[in-house]
Design an enzyme around this catalytic site. Sequence first.
Site, PDB file in Angstrom:
ATOM      1  N   HIS A  52      10.963  58.569 -16.945  1.00 42.48           N
ATOM      2  CA  HIS A  52       9.987  59.661 -16.939  1.00 42.48           C
ATOM      3  C   HIS A  52       8.727  59.169 -17.636  1.00 42.48           C
ATOM      4  CE1 HIS A  52      12.841  63.348 -16.444  1.00 42.48           C
ATOM      5  NE2 HIS A  52      13.291  62.313 -15.764  1.00 42.48           N
ATOM      6  N   GLU A  54       7.009  60.470 -20.036  1.00 46.34           N
ATOM      7  CA  GLU A  54       7.084  60.601 -21.495  1.00 46.34           C
ATOM      8  C   GLU A  54       7.914  59.492 -22.130  1.00 46.34           C
ATOM      9  OE1 GLU A  54       7.493  64.958 -19.996  1.00 46.34           O
ATOM     10  OE2 GLU A  54       7.862  62.946 -19.224  1.00 46.34           O
ATOM     11  N   CYS A  82      10.859  67.874 -19.927  1.00 49.12           N
ATOM     12  CA  CYS A  82      12.215  68.308 -19.605  1.00 49.12           C
ATOM     13  C   CYS A  82      13.087  68.168 -20.860  1.00 49.12           C
ATOM     14  CB  CYS A  82      12.768  67.465 -18.463  1.00 49.12           C
ATOM     15  SG  CYS A  82      13.178  65.764 -18.943  1.00 49.12           S
ATOM     16  N   CYS A  85      13.286  64.509 -22.209  1.00 52.22           N
ATOM     17  CA  CYS A  85      12.036  64.072 -22.841  1.00 52.22           C
ATOM     18  C   CYS A  85      11.799  64.809 -24.153  1.00 52.22           C
ATOM     19  CB  CYS A  85      10.875  64.234 -21.879  1.00 52.22           C
ATOM     20  SG  CYS A  85      11.010  63.104 -20.458  1.00 52.22           S
TER      21      CYS A  85
END
Length: 149
Positions: A52, A54, A82, A85
Amino acid sequence: MNKEYFMREALKQAKIAYESGEVPIGAVITRKGEIISKAYNRREIGKNALFHAETEAIYKACETLNGWRLWECELYVTLEPCPMCAGAIINARIPKVYFGAYDQKNGACGSYINLLNMQNNFRPEVQGGILEDECTDLIKQFFKELRNS
């Protein structure tokens, strides 16, 4: 520099993801007003659920600063983090998180659940809606094109 400036930098990363066929999410991490890492979503390219924007930005920031505690940093990301993260943000000790678009289905900063405000020993300050329309429009455009193809 202001929050909008850094969110625009995150949007540039999201556009790289978009052009790569990835869900267009971008992130930047700053320290003392300077960008120290940039990243974008690359789960499809990397064939890895952990890639991801992040987590990639956190990884790069840790490498840049030669340590895992990012206590002097701020994270700017185009979509509300999410749960995975959010956990990475807590573990990296990032004190300020700014995001653009809200994620009603999976957002872990207040939209669906708020993991960053749980009764633990570290609670980052969070602000959503930074350049919200631009961040939301990019994601909507991506999924519209995906459905039409």
